[in-house]
Design an enzyme around this catalytic site. Structure first.
Site, PDB file in Angstrom:
ATOM      1  N   THR A  65       0.851  -1.205   0.000  1.00 12.79           N
ATOM      2  CA  THR A  65       0.000   0.000   0.000  1.00 12.79           C
ATOM      3  C   THR A  65       0.883   1.250   0.000  1.00 12.79           C
ATOM      4  O   THR A  65       0.503   2.278  -0.545  1.00 12.79           O
ATOM      5  CB  THR A  65      -0.968   0.052   1.213  1.00 12.79           C
ATOM      6  OG1 THR A  65      -0.206   0.045   2.419  1.00 12.79           O
ATOM      7  CG2 THR A  65      -1.939  -1.118   1.206  1.00 12.79           C
ATOM      8  N   ARG A  72      -8.612  -5.574   1.760  1.00 14.44           N
ATOM      9  CA  ARG A  72      -9.588  -5.537   2.839  1.00 14.44           C
ATOM     10  C   ARG A  72      -9.648  -4.220   3.611  1.00 14.44           C
ATOM     11  O   ARG A  72     -10.548  -4.040   4.419  1.00 14.44           O
ATOM     12  CB  ARG A  72      -9.343  -6.710   3.802  1.00 14.44           C
ATOM     13  CG  ARG A  72      -9.758  -7.995   3.143  1.00 14.44           C
ATOM     14  CD  ARG A  72      -9.463  -9.233   3.941  1.00 14.44           C
ATOM     15  NE  ARG A  72      -9.845 -10.410   3.165  1.00 14.44           N
ATOM     16  CZ  ARG A  72      -9.122 -10.908   2.158  1.00 14.44           C
ATOM     17  NH1 ARG A  72      -7.970 -10.352   1.818  1.00 14.44           N
ATOM     18  NH2 ARG A  72      -9.545 -11.952   1.484  1.00 14.44           N
ATOM     19  N   GLN A  86       2.414 -13.049  -0.598  1.00 12.26           N
ATOM     20  CA  GLN A  86       1.099 -13.262  -1.213  1.00 12.26           C
ATOM     21  C   GLN A  86       0.901 -12.266  -2.344  1.00 12.26           C
ATOM     22  O   GLN A  86      -0.081 -12.329  -3.066  1.00 12.26           O
ATOM     23  CB  GLN A  86      -0.007 -13.050  -0.184  1.00 12.26           C
ATOM     24  CG  GLN A  86       0.053 -13.999   0.987  1.00 12.26           C
ATOM     25  CD  GLN A  86      -0.942 -13.589   2.071  1.00 12.26           C
ATOM     26  OE1 GLN A  86      -2.123 -13.888   2.009  1.00 12.26           O
ATOM     27  NE2 GLN A  86      -0.459 -12.882   3.074  1.00 12.26           N
ATOM     28  N   ILE A  88       1.339 -10.139  -5.811  1.00 15.85           N
ATOM     29  CA  ILE A  88       1.495 -10.551  -7.210  1.00 15.85           C
ATOM     30  C   ILE A  88       2.084  -9.411  -8.017  1.00 15.85           C
ATOM     31  O   ILE A  88       2.056  -9.419  -9.239  1.00 15.85           O
ATOM     32  CB  ILE A  88       0.120 -10.970  -7.778  1.00 15.85           C
ATOM     33  CG1 ILE A  88      -0.906  -9.824  -7.607  1.00 15.85           C
ATOM     34  CG2 ILE A  88      -0.384 -12.227  -7.065  1.00 15.85           C
ATOM     35  CD1 ILE A  88      -2.222 -10.065  -8.327  1.00 15.85           C
ATOM     36  N   HIS A  97       1.160 -16.720  -4.553  1.00 11.25           N
ATOM     37  CA  HIS A  97      -0.049 -16.429  -5.342  1.00 11.25           C
ATOM     38  C   HIS A  97       0.305 -16.011  -6.772  1.00 11.25           C
ATOM     39  O   HIS A  97      -0.529 -15.465  -7.483  1.00 11.25           O
ATOM     40  CB  HIS A  97      -0.892 -15.340  -4.664  1.00 11.25           C
ATOM     41  CG  HIS A  97      -1.561 -15.829  -3.406  1.00 11.25           C
ATOM     42  ND1 HIS A  97      -2.115 -15.004  -2.473  1.00 11.25           N
ATOM     43  CD2 HIS A  97      -1.762 -17.092  -2.938  1.00 11.25           C
ATOM     44  CE1 HIS A  97      -2.628 -15.722  -1.477  1.00 11.25           C
ATOM     45  NE2 HIS A  97      -2.412 -16.987  -1.730  1.00 11.25           N
ATOM     46  N   CYS A 135      -1.623 -19.199 -21.330  1.00 12.12           N
ATOM     47  CA  CYS A 135      -2.759 -19.897 -21.924  1.00 12.12           C
ATOM     48  C   CYS A 135      -3.074 -21.115 -21.058  1.00 12.12           C
ATOM     49  O   CYS A 135      -2.181 -21.912 -20.754  1.00 12.12           O
ATOM     50  CB  CYS A 135      -2.411 -20.321 -23.349  1.00 12.12           C
ATOM     51  SG  CYS A 135      -3.643 -21.431 -24.045  1.00 12.12           S
ATOM     52  N   SER A 140      -0.326  -8.310   6.490  1.00 10.42           N
ATOM     53  CA  SER A 140      -1.273  -9.344   6.065  1.00 10.42           C
ATOM     54  C   SER A 140      -2.365  -9.492   7.107  1.00 10.42           C
ATOM     55  O   SER A 140      -2.078  -9.559   8.304  1.00 10.42           O
ATOM     56  CB  SER A 140      -0.568 -10.680   5.862  1.00 10.42           C
ATOM     57  OG  SER A 140      -1.525 -11.675   5.541  1.00 10.42           O
ATOM     58  N   ILE A 188       4.138  -0.081   8.196  1.00 10.07           N
ATOM     59  CA  ILE A 188       5.310  -0.939   7.971  1.00 10.07           C
ATOM     60  C   ILE A 188       6.565  -0.133   7.656  1.00 10.07           C
ATOM     61  O   ILE A 188       7.635  -0.385   8.209  1.00 10.07           O
ATOM     62  CB  ILE A 188       5.043  -1.924   6.809  1.00 10.07           C
ATOM     63  CG1 ILE A 188       3.916  -2.875   7.183  1.00 10.07           C
ATOM     64  CG2 ILE A 188       6.297  -2.699   6.426  1.00 10.07           C
ATOM     65  CD1 ILE A 188       3.304  -3.586   6.000  1.00 10.07           C
TER      66      ILE A 188
HETATM   67  P1  NAD Z   1      -5.278  -8.027   3.025  1.00  9.15           P
HETATM   68  O1  NAD Z   1      -5.780  -6.962   2.117  1.00  9.15           O
HETATM   69  O2  NAD Z   1      -6.213  -9.069   3.497  1.00  9.15           O
HETATM   70  O3  NAD Z   1      -4.634  -7.382   4.341  1.00  9.15           O
HETATM   71  C1  NAD Z   1      -3.715  -6.353   4.298  1.00  9.15           C
HETATM   72  C2  NAD Z   1      -3.421  -5.939   5.734  1.00  9.15           C
HETATM   73  O4  NAD Z   1      -2.386  -4.969   5.715  1.00  9.15           O
HETATM   74  C3  NAD Z   1      -4.623  -5.301   6.438  1.00  9.15           C
HETATM   75  O5  NAD Z   1      -4.812  -5.955   7.681  1.00  9.15           O
HETATM   76  C4  NAD Z   1      -4.200  -3.830   6.625  1.00  9.15           C
HETATM   77  O6  NAD Z   1      -4.630  -3.300   7.848  1.00  9.15           O
HETATM   78  C5  NAD Z   1      -2.678  -3.916   6.602  1.00  9.15           C
HETATM   79  N1  NAD Z   1      -2.008  -2.738   6.060  1.00  9.15           N
HETATM   80  C6  NAD Z   1      -2.295  -2.069   4.911  1.00  9.15           C
HETATM   81  N2  NAD Z   1      -1.389  -1.114   4.678  1.00  9.15           N
HETATM   82  C7  NAD Z   1      -0.500  -1.169   5.716  1.00  9.15           C
HETATM   83  C8  NAD Z   1       0.662  -0.431   6.053  1.00  9.15           C
HETATM   84  N3  NAD Z   1       1.124   0.519   5.261  1.00  9.15           N
HETATM   85  N4  NAD Z   1       1.326  -0.753   7.208  1.00  9.15           N
HETATM   86  C9  NAD Z   1       0.866  -1.757   8.030  1.00  9.15           C
HETATM   87  N5  NAD Z   1      -0.230  -2.487   7.729  1.00  9.15           N
HETATM   88  C10 NAD Z   1      -0.900  -2.191   6.604  1.00  9.15           C
HETATM   89  O7  NAD Z   1      -4.009  -8.640   2.309  1.00  9.15           O
HETATM   90  P2  NAD Z   1      -3.416 -10.090   2.292  1.00  9.15           P
HETATM   91  O8  NAD Z   1      -3.373 -10.634   3.665  1.00  9.15           O
HETATM   92  O9  NAD Z   1      -2.199 -10.002   1.489  1.00  9.15           O
HETATM   93  O10 NAD Z   1      -4.471 -10.940   1.443  1.00  9.15           O
HETATM   94  C11 NAD Z   1      -5.040 -10.429   0.280  1.00  9.15           C
HETATM   95  C12 NAD Z   1      -4.902 -11.248  -0.979  1.00  9.15           C
HETATM   96  O11 NAD Z   1      -4.946 -10.350  -2.063  1.00  9.15           O
HETATM   97  C13 NAD Z   1      -3.604 -11.953  -1.119  1.00  9.15           C
HETATM   98  O12 NAD Z   1      -3.910 -13.220  -1.552  1.00  9.15           O
HETATM   99  C14 NAD Z   1      -2.831 -11.217  -2.227  1.00  9.15           C
HETATM  100  O13 NAD Z   1      -2.383 -12.152  -3.171  1.00  9.15           O
HETATM  101  C15 NAD Z   1      -3.836 -10.345  -2.906  1.00  9.15           C
HETATM  102  N6  NAD Z   1      -3.427  -8.946  -3.104  1.00  9.15           N
HETATM  103  C16 NAD Z   1      -2.182  -8.635  -3.584  1.00  9.15           C
HETATM  104  C17 NAD Z   1      -1.829  -7.305  -3.764  1.00  9.15           C
HETATM  105  C18 NAD Z   1      -0.465  -6.983  -4.305  1.00  9.15           C
HETATM  106  O14 NAD Z   1       0.107  -7.794  -5.030  1.00  9.15           O
HETATM  107  N7  NAD Z   1       0.098  -5.825  -3.962  1.00  9.15           N
HETATM  108  C19 NAD Z   1      -2.723  -6.292  -3.445  1.00  9.15           C
HETATM  109  C20 NAD Z   1      -3.993  -6.630  -2.968  1.00  9.15           C
HETATM  110  C21 NAD Z   1      -4.313  -7.970  -2.793  1.00  9.15           C
HETATM  111 ZN    ZN Z   2      -2.641 -21.720 -26.176  1.00  7.92          ZN
END
Ligand code: NAD
Ligand code: ZN
Length: 258
Positions: free
Chosen positions: A29, A37, A104, A106, A124, A132, A198, A241
């Site tokens: 983020t 979420r 997790q 991507i 992930h 494909c 996470s 973070i």
């Molecule tokens: P999640 O969205 O479920 O949780 C993210 C957590 O991070 C939340 O609890 C939030 O409070 C916390 N958070 C957000 N910004 C923060 C910061 N700057 N400092 C501290 N905490 C912070 O994410 P998840 O657990 O990774 O699961 C979501 C799924 O979605 C995963 O499977 C992932 O593959 C995918 N996803 C990936 C991306 C990416 O690649 N950047 C983005 C969104 C979702």
């Molecule tokens: Zn093909």
């Protein structure tokens, strides 16, 4: 108060030599990629059930929706640059303390940061390539996005007209076995598992830090919100973070150089 917590984190990192960093969307983020979420996250806008793998493979209209959502996500991700938190992980690697990163995310950001590829386990997948589902031909994501931009609503394989999908794991799709095996091995080997951004509600990914704790590792969680594993952690910091983890690693690095 956070100062004391940072000091405790410094001590935990100093006492560890095989650190597993378990990463969620919260790490990115601060690179401008929304998590799923938090308020304003992806699941505030879309219905996750539209993106089950079985729907994507069985319906043209589901594929069209999938590519719309996916394009929006891609636009936030394609030019994103690593945050302070990503670079702090790189510093741990340079200090010889990193056993691996199980992410997790991507968004390809650990590769952009410059971590050793063998230390990055993307359970992930990675959204920067598309494959494909029939013949396995792989495409650069940018090329497929060009086609979508030029008006194609659902892209198909050049060679076999099969269904194309980014190389990411969707709901209902099986996890890559080789990567999960490696992730569990890293969890078994580590002496400290650091969870960064996470919610720990996505399974089986969240079993990785649980497994690390069961095998005797200490657990540190840096996440803005509470998680279901907070009670098992030696240290929990509910804060940003970049600030918290960035400062911890800088302090370890300065102490090491002194
Ligand atoms: P999640 O969205 O479920 O949780 C993210 C957590 O991070 C939340 O609890 C939030 O409070 C916390 N958070 C957000 N910004 C923060 C910061 N700057 N400092 C501290 N905490 C912070 O994410 P998840 O657990 O990774 O699961 C979501 C799924 O979605 C995963 O499977 C992932 O593959 C995918 N996803 C990936 C991306 C990416 O690649 N950047 C983005 C969104 C979702
Ligand atoms: Zn093909």
């Amino acid at each position: 108060m956070t100062g004391d917590l940072i000091q405790r984190g410094v001590e935990l990192i100093q006492a560890s030599n095989k650190i597993l960093v378990f990463v969620g969307a919260g790490l990115s983020t601060e690179s401008g990629i929304p998590d799923f979420r938090s308020p304003g996250g992806v699941w505030d806008k879309y219905d996750p059930s539209d993106f089950y793998f079985q729907r994507i493979v069985s319906s043209e209209s589901a594929r069209e929706k999938y590519w719309q959502m996916s394009t929006e996500f891609w636009d936030t991700m394609k030019d994103a640059v690593p945050s302070r938190g990503h670079f702090a992980i790189l510093k741990l690697e340079a200090m010889g303390k990193l056993n691996g990163i199980v992410t997790q995310n991507i968004d390809n950001l650990h590769h952009k940061t410059g971590n050793a590829p063998e230390n990055i386990v993307e359970i992930h997948g990675n959204a920067f390539t598309v494959s494909c589902l029939s013949c396995g031909k792989q495409y650069d994501r940018g090329l497929i996005q060009e086609r979508l931009r030029s008006g194609v609503k659902v892209p198909y394989c050049d060679d076999c007209s099969g269904i194309l999908k980014p190389d990411t794991v969707s709901f209902g799709q099986s996890m890559p076995e080789d990567k999960m095996t490696k992730a569990y091995r890293l969890a078994e080997e580590c002496d400290l598992c650091i969870v960064l951004g996470s919610s720990l509600v996505v399974y089986p990914a969240a079993y990785i830090p649980i497994h690390a704790v069961e095998k005797g590792a200490k657990l540190m969680i840096i996440n803005r919100e509470e998680t279901g594993l907070d009670s098992k952690a030696a240290l929990v910091v509910h804060d940003s973070i970049g600030k918290v983890f960035g400062e911890m690693v800088d302090m370890v690095s300065r102490a090491g150089a002194a």
